[in-house]
Design an enzyme around this catalytic site. Structure first.
Site, PDB file in Angstrom:
ATOM      1  CE  LYS A   1       4.998   2.129  -1.792  1.00 14.85           C
ATOM      2  NZ  LYS A   1       3.640   1.521  -2.119  1.00 14.85           N
TER       3      LYS A   1
ATOM      4  CB  THR B   1       1.591  -2.388  -4.431  1.00 15.05           C
ATOM      5  OG1 THR B   1       0.417  -2.850  -5.038  1.00 15.05           O
ATOM      6  CG2 THR B   1       1.540  -0.873  -4.395  1.00 15.05           C
TER       7      THR B   1
END
Length: 413
Positions: free
Chosen positions: A180, A191
């Site tokens: 992700k 991230t």
């Protein structure tokens, strides 16, 4: 010809793995938010984590677990709350999460690895997580990779899944991965979360070294917005269920396995950048002629991460001066008289000399890439030469659009 073939199945493609993803109620959106990956037997585990000094509890937890024992049975991931910047309560929540999974699976708590993603400063909604653990365990399936991939998403528009198969000796070995990531993406890492499964038998130190090198060539070569986050991790499991001979040293079989691991990481890394927040195209920067591969990778990362380069690409402006400026500030010595820059098939600068070029055609190349739905055609190719050295490196980024600001301005509201 590649030494592997693309197969379906993601993290459940290798033998001996199950996965699941459910709605546990931790995301305000009501979308899936709890994922679990389980090996039927104890697997060798390796991890690479964010270099940030501000880290989520799950990062410190996994580091401690892997330093004590490079093995695991399960990976639990929640999305919605990052559990970063949450102090001692966040650490207690991480411990409680692992214990809940261990109880449901019937294994030791130190066999459970953790990951979290979401808003920094927010603790995990433990009531919902603990109620969801028995459900996510009950739904474990040999075809559950897609469900797990969906449950780890936050601002992602699409799940990131891949699987490959190769031969080690005379037996098939499979490797699968999910990831992700969409914003706060920058080397060291970003991230992003990625979980990789493999059914080969590998010594712990070899597996860790392989993963470190693969990450350097993939996840540490992507950038969306120049921000590194608090929760980034890549965790790789190898459970030996292919019954191939153990890889205990770097040999031909090890090189084959590492090449496939690197390819899985590159596929997932490029999928993250392609899904960058507000992005309209993938940008691939290739640098050659540097003194070393690391020097070339550093120049490529700097160009791919330049806000001015990214903005020009979004504006369909073939402004090669921004590329040259980014290369020059990368901190890698080279002579500007050796600098060559191409955009697609168009040579813009040749050995330090600007060339006349069809600006309209170059702009049309950028427009065509942004408007294409074909992954290959949707990629803007920037090639940079900096000398006659053997160093070669590639980095991936995306353009910087108006929507990036909108998405991030409204993220917590």
């Amino acid at each position: 010809m590649a030494a592997w073939q693309v197969i379906s199945g993601g993290v459940t493609a290798p033998k001996g793995y199950r996965a699941s993803g459910i709605v546990a109620g931790m995301k305000p959106s009501g979308l899936p938010d709890l994922a679990l990956i389980v090996s039927d037997v104890e697997a060798i585990a390796a991890g690479v984590f964010t270099t940030s000094y501000v880290r989520a509890a799950c990062v410190d937890y996994c580091r401690q677990r892997l330093e004590a024992k490079a093995a695991a049975r399960a990976i639990l991931c929640n999305s919605g709350q990052a559990n970063a910047g949450t102090g001692s309560q966040g650490w207690d929540d991480a411990i409680a999460s692992a214990q809940a999974v261990a109880q449901a699976l019937g294994c030791e708590a130190d066999a459970v690895l953790l990951a979290s993603t979401g808003v920094i400063g927010q603790r995990i909604k433990m009531e919902q997580l603990q109620a969801g653990v028995p459900k996510v365990v009950a739904q474990l399936s040999e075809t559950g990779s897609d469900q797990a991939a969906s449950a780890i998403m936050t601002t992602d528009l699409v799940p990131k899944v891949c699987a490959l198969e190769t031969q080690v000796g005379d037996r098939p070995v499979r490797m699968g991965g999910i990831a992700k990531g969409s914003g706060m993406i920058h080397p060291n890492m970003a991230t992003m979360l990625s979980f990789i499964t493999c059914d080969a038998t590998v010594s712990p130190h070899i597996w860790q070294e392989m993963l470190g090198r693969a990450v350097d060539k993939s996840f540490n070569q992507i950038t969306v917005d120049g921000d590194t986050s608090t929760n980034d991790c890549v965790i790789a499991l190898a459970n030996g269920q292919s019954r191939t001979p153990a890889i205990t040293a770097m040999n031909a079989e090890a090189e084959t396995l590492e090449a496939m691991l690197t390819e899985v990481c590159m596929i997932l890394a490029k999928a993250i950048v392609r899904d960058g927040e507000g992005a309209t195209c993938l940008v691939e920067v290739t640098v050659s002629g540097a003194s070393s591969d690391e020097a070339a990778r550093k120049i490529a990362r700097t160009i791919a991460g330049s806000s001015l380069v990214k903005s020009a690409i979004f504006g369909r402006d073939p402004n090669w001066g921004r590329i040259a400026a980014a290369a020059g500030r990368a901190g890698v010595p080279f002579s500007q008289d050796d600098l060559r820059i191409s955009l697609g098939d168009t040579l813009l600068l040749d050995y330090g000399q600007p060339l006349p070029f069809d600006r309209a055609a170059a702009s049309a190349y950028l427009t065509a890439a942004a408007e294409s739905s074909d992954p290959d055609a949707n990629t803007v190719q920037i090639n940079v030469g900096v000398g006659s050295g053997t160093g070669h490196g590639v980095a991936w980024g995306c353009d910087l659009s108006y929507d990036y600001v909108k998405i991030n301005a409204e993220y917590t509201t």
